[in-house]
Design a protein around this motif. Structure first.
Motif, PDB file in Angstrom:
ATOM      1  N   SER A  59     -50.535 -49.486  -0.873  1.00 43.27           N
ATOM      2  CA  SER A  59     -51.514 -50.395  -0.285  1.00 43.27           C
ATOM      3  C   SER A  59     -51.051 -51.842  -0.427  1.00 43.27           C
ATOM      4  CB  SER A  59     -52.853 -50.205  -0.993  1.00 43.27           C
ATOM      5  OG  SER A  59     -53.818 -51.037  -0.442  1.00 43.27           O
ATOM      6  N   LEU A  60     -50.816 -52.465   0.726  1.00 40.92           N
ATOM      7  CA  LEU A  60     -50.439 -53.868   0.771  1.00 40.92           C
ATOM      8  C   LEU A  60     -51.523 -54.621   1.529  1.00 40.92           C
ATOM      9  CD1 LEU A  60     -46.970 -52.687   1.668  1.00 40.92           C
ATOM     10  CD2 LEU A  60     -47.264 -54.280  -0.215  1.00 40.92           C
ATOM     11  N   PRO A  61     -51.605 -55.937   1.405  1.00 46.49           N
ATOM     12  CA  PRO A  61     -52.696 -56.675   2.056  1.00 46.49           C
ATOM     13  C   PRO A  61     -52.756 -56.501   3.579  1.00 46.49           C
ATOM     14  CG  PRO A  61     -51.565 -58.081   0.495  1.00 46.49           C
ATOM     15  CD  PRO A  61     -50.775 -56.804   0.582  1.00 46.49           C
ATOM     16  N   SER A  62     -51.609 -56.499   4.241  1.00 44.96           N
ATOM     17  CA  SER A  62     -51.637 -56.484   5.703  1.00 44.96           C
ATOM     18  C   SER A  62     -51.261 -55.143   6.329  1.00 44.96           C
ATOM     19  CB  SER A  62     -50.696 -57.564   6.251  1.00 44.96           C
ATOM     20  OG  SER A  62     -49.359 -57.274   5.904  1.00 44.96           O
ATOM     21  N   PHE A  63     -50.748 -54.206   5.539  1.00 46.78           N
ATOM     22  CA  PHE A  63     -50.443 -52.866   6.036  1.00 46.78           C
ATOM     23  C   PHE A  63     -50.245 -51.938   4.858  1.00 46.78           C
ATOM     24  CE2 PHE A  63     -46.228 -54.086   5.031  1.00 46.78           C
ATOM     25  CZ  PHE A  63     -45.293 -53.129   5.356  1.00 46.78           C
ATOM     26  N   ASN A  64     -49.924 -50.679   5.119  1.00 48.06           N
ATOM     27  CA  ASN A  64     -49.773 -49.723   4.018  1.00 48.06           C
ATOM     28  C   ASN A  64     -48.578 -48.813   4.259  1.00 48.06           C
ATOM     29  OD1 ASN A  64     -50.571 -47.619   5.788  1.00 48.06           O
ATOM     30  ND2 ASN A  64     -52.716 -47.957   5.293  1.00 48.06           N
ATOM     31  N   SER A  65     -48.371 -47.886   3.334  1.00 47.98           N
ATOM     32  CA  SER A  65     -47.203 -47.009   3.418  1.00 47.98           C
ATOM     33  C   SER A  65     -47.266 -46.084   4.631  1.00 47.98           C
ATOM     34  CB  SER A  65     -47.039 -46.203   2.134  1.00 47.98           C
ATOM     35  OG  SER A  65     -48.133 -45.330   1.947  1.00 47.98           O
ATOM     36  N   HIS A  66     -48.462 -45.748   5.118  1.00 51.17           N
ATOM     37  CA  HIS A  66     -48.563 -44.940   6.347  1.00 51.17           C
ATOM     38  C   HIS A  66     -47.872 -45.669   7.500  1.00 51.17           C
ATOM     39  CE1 HIS A  66     -51.245 -41.845   4.886  1.00 51.17           C
ATOM     40  NE2 HIS A  66     -52.121 -42.749   4.482  1.00 51.17           N
ATOM     41  N   ARG A  67     -48.184 -46.932   7.658  1.00 51.01           N
ATOM     42  CA  ARG A  67     -47.579 -47.726   8.730  1.00 51.01           C
ATOM     43  C   ARG A  67     -46.077 -47.913   8.485  1.00 51.01           C
ATOM     44  NH1 ARG A  67     -46.558 -48.632  13.539  1.00 51.01           N
ATOM     45  NH2 ARG A  67     -46.128 -50.777  14.107  1.00 51.01           N
ATOM     46  N   ALA A  68     -45.717 -48.173   7.240  1.00 46.52           N
ATOM     47  CA  ALA A  68     -44.294 -48.337   6.910  1.00 46.52           C
ATOM     48  C   ALA A  68     -43.518 -47.062   7.225  1.00 46.52           C
ATOM     49  CB  ALA A  68     -44.140 -48.710   5.438  1.00 46.52           C
ATOM     50  N   LEU A  69     -44.111 -45.905   6.914  1.00 52.75           N
ATOM     51  CA  LEU A  69     -43.458 -44.623   7.220  1.00 52.75           C
ATOM     52  C   LEU A  69     -43.377 -44.380   8.724  1.00 52.75           C
ATOM     53  CD1 LEU A  69     -44.908 -42.261   4.478  1.00 52.75           C
ATOM     54  CD2 LEU A  69     -42.493 -42.712   4.906  1.00 52.75           C
ATOM     55  N   THR A  70     -44.390 -44.789   9.452  1.00 53.25           N
ATOM     56  CA  THR A  70     -44.366 -44.646  10.910  1.00 53.25           C
ATOM     57  C   THR A  70     -43.201 -45.441  11.497  1.00 53.25           C
ATOM     58  OG1 THR A  70     -46.745 -44.267  11.035  1.00 53.25           O
ATOM     59  CG2 THR A  70     -45.666 -45.037  13.047  1.00 53.25           C
ATOM     60  N   ILE A  71     -43.064 -46.669  11.063  1.00 53.20           N
ATOM     61  CA  ILE A  71     -41.960 -47.514  11.530  1.00 53.20           C
ATOM     62  C   ILE A  71     -40.629 -46.894  11.112  1.00 53.20           C
ATOM     63  CG2 ILE A  71     -40.849 -49.774  11.258  1.00 53.20           C
ATOM     64  CD1 ILE A  71     -43.790 -50.866  10.845  1.00 53.20           C
ATOM     65  N   PHE A  72     -40.558 -46.415   9.891  1.00 46.13           N
ATOM     66  CA  PHE A  72     -39.359 -45.764   9.352  1.00 46.13           C
ATOM     67  C   PHE A  72     -38.959 -44.577  10.241  1.00 46.13           C
ATOM     68  CE2 PHE A  72     -37.438 -42.602   6.531  1.00 46.13           C
ATOM     69  CZ  PHE A  72     -36.502 -43.345   5.828  1.00 46.13           C
ATOM     70  N   ARG A  73     -39.940 -43.737  10.575  1.00 46.19           N
ATOM     71  CA  ARG A  73     -39.669 -42.552  11.413  1.00 46.19           C
ATOM     72  C   ARG A  73     -39.285 -42.939  12.830  1.00 46.19           C
ATOM     73  NH1 ARG A  73     -44.697 -40.530  10.403  1.00 46.19           N
ATOM     74  NH2 ARG A  73     -44.854 -40.220   8.203  1.00 46.19           N
ATOM     75  N   GLU A  74     -39.963 -43.923  13.395  1.00 43.12           N
ATOM     76  CA  GLU A  74     -39.649 -44.377  14.755  1.00 43.12           C
ATOM     77  C   GLU A  74     -38.203 -44.847  14.860  1.00 43.12           C
ATOM     78  OE1 GLU A  74     -42.591 -47.401  15.424  1.00 43.12           O
ATOM     79  OE2 GLU A  74     -44.123 -45.954  16.047  1.00 43.12           O
ATOM     80  N   ARG A  75     -37.708 -45.436  13.803  1.00 46.66           N
ATOM     81  CA  ARG A  75     -36.325 -45.936  13.796  1.00 46.66           C
ATOM     82  C   ARG A  75     -35.326 -44.854  13.407  1.00 46.66           C
ATOM     83  NH1 ARG A  75     -35.568 -51.797  12.853  1.00 46.66           N
ATOM     84  NH2 ARG A  75     -37.393 -52.789  13.762  1.00 46.66           N
ATOM     85  N   LYS A  76     -35.834 -43.682  13.049  1.00 51.00           N
ATOM     86  CA  LYS A  76     -34.985 -42.547  12.673  1.00 51.00           C
ATOM     87  C   LYS A  76     -33.981 -42.927  11.573  1.00 51.00           C
ATOM     88  CE  LYS A  76     -35.293 -40.158  17.114  1.00 51.00           C
ATOM     89  NZ  LYS A  76     -36.413 -40.691  17.730  1.00 51.00           N
ATOM     90  N   LEU A  77     -34.479 -43.638  10.578  1.00 50.73           N
ATOM     91  CA  LEU A  77     -33.623 -44.079   9.481  1.00 50.73           C
ATOM     92  C   LEU A  77     -33.212 -42.887   8.617  1.00 50.73           C
ATOM     93  CD1 LEU A  77     -35.509 -47.342   8.511  1.00 50.73           C
ATOM     94  CD2 LEU A  77     -33.400 -47.118   9.828  1.00 50.73           C
ATOM     95  N   LYS A  78     -32.003 -42.921   8.137  1.00 51.32           N
ATOM     96  CA  LYS A  78     -31.444 -41.843   7.316  1.00 51.32           C
ATOM     97  C   LYS A  78     -31.177 -42.343   5.902  1.00 51.32           C
ATOM     98  CE  LYS A  78     -31.104 -39.038  10.828  1.00 51.32           C
ATOM     99  NZ  LYS A  78     -32.198 -38.158  11.083  1.00 51.32           N
ATOM    100  N   ILE A  79     -32.131 -43.072   5.359  1.00 51.26           N
ATOM    101  CA  ILE A  79     -32.035 -43.592   3.996  1.00 51.26           C
ATOM    102  C   ILE A  79     -33.263 -43.113   3.223  1.00 51.26           C
ATOM    103  CG2 ILE A  79     -30.665 -45.606   4.681  1.00 51.26           C
ATOM    104  CD1 ILE A  79     -33.254 -47.286   4.474  1.00 51.26           C
ATOM    105  N   PRO A  80     -33.199 -43.121   1.895  1.00 54.58           N
ATOM    106  CA  PRO A  80     -34.375 -42.720   1.114  1.00 54.58           C
ATOM    107  C   PRO A  80     -35.538 -43.708   1.258  1.00 54.58           C
ATOM    108  CG  PRO A  80     -32.384 -42.618  -0.223  1.00 54.58           C
ATOM    109  CD  PRO A  80     -32.024 -43.329   1.051  1.00 54.58           C
ATOM    110  N   PHE A  81     -36.748 -43.155   1.384  1.00 58.15           N
ATOM    111  CA  PHE A  81     -37.991 -43.927   1.367  1.00 58.15           C
ATOM    112  C   PHE A  81     -38.796 -43.352   0.210  1.00 58.15           C
ATOM    113  CE2 PHE A  81     -41.139 -46.525   3.671  1.00 58.15           C
ATOM    114  CZ  PHE A  81     -42.279 -46.185   2.971  1.00 58.15           C
TER     115      PHE A  81
END
Length: 105
Positions: A59-81
Motif C-alpha cells: 500500500s502506497l499513497p498513490s497506488f498499490n502492488s496490484h497496480r504495480a503488478l499490472t504494469i509489471f505484467r503488461e511489460r512482460k518483465l522477466k525479473i523478480p517482483f
C-alpha cells in the motif's frame, strides 16, 4: 569491474525503507537501490533505471502492488517482483503467490 544489482524499491515509509536497506547491506553484495513511492516514478524507473529486481510494499499513497503488478505484467518483465509487506490478508498473499510472485511478511 563487478556489476551492481539494480534494485527498485516501492516504499513510502522511510523507516521500512531503511530496514530493507540495512538487510540488503548485510548480504555483502554490490547493489544500487532506487526508492520510489509513486506510480509515475515507478513507470519512469522501469524505463530509465531498468532494475534487475523489484521490491514492493503493498500500500502506497498513490497506488498499490496490484497496480504495480499490472504494469509489471503488461511489460512482460522477466525479473523478480517481491512483495514485502505486513498489511495484507492471507487470501491476498495466496492470490499473489498463485500469480507467480513472492511475498515476504
Amino acid at each position: 569491474m563487478e556489476n551492481k544489482l539494480k534494485i527498485l524499491h516501492l516504499e513510502d515509509s522511510s523507516s521500512d525503507a531503511q530496514l530493507v536497506y540495512r538487510i540488503l547491506k548485510k548480504g555483502n553484495f554490490e547493489f544500487e537501490l532506487l526508492l520510489i513511492e509513486t506510480e509515475e516514478g515507478y513507470i519512469a524507473a522501469l524505463d530509465e533505471f531498468v532494475p534487475d529486481l523489484i521490491l514492493s510494499d503493498h500500500s502506497l499513497p498513490s497506488f498499490n502492488s496490484h497496480r504495480a503488478l499490472t504494469i509489471f505484467r503488461e511489460r512482460k518483465l522477466k525479473i523478480p517482483f517481491i512483495l514485502i509487506t505486513s498489511n495484507v490478508s492471507e487470501e491476498f498473499a495466496v492470490d499473489v503467490i498463485k500469480k507467480g510472485r513472492t511475498i515476504i511478511f
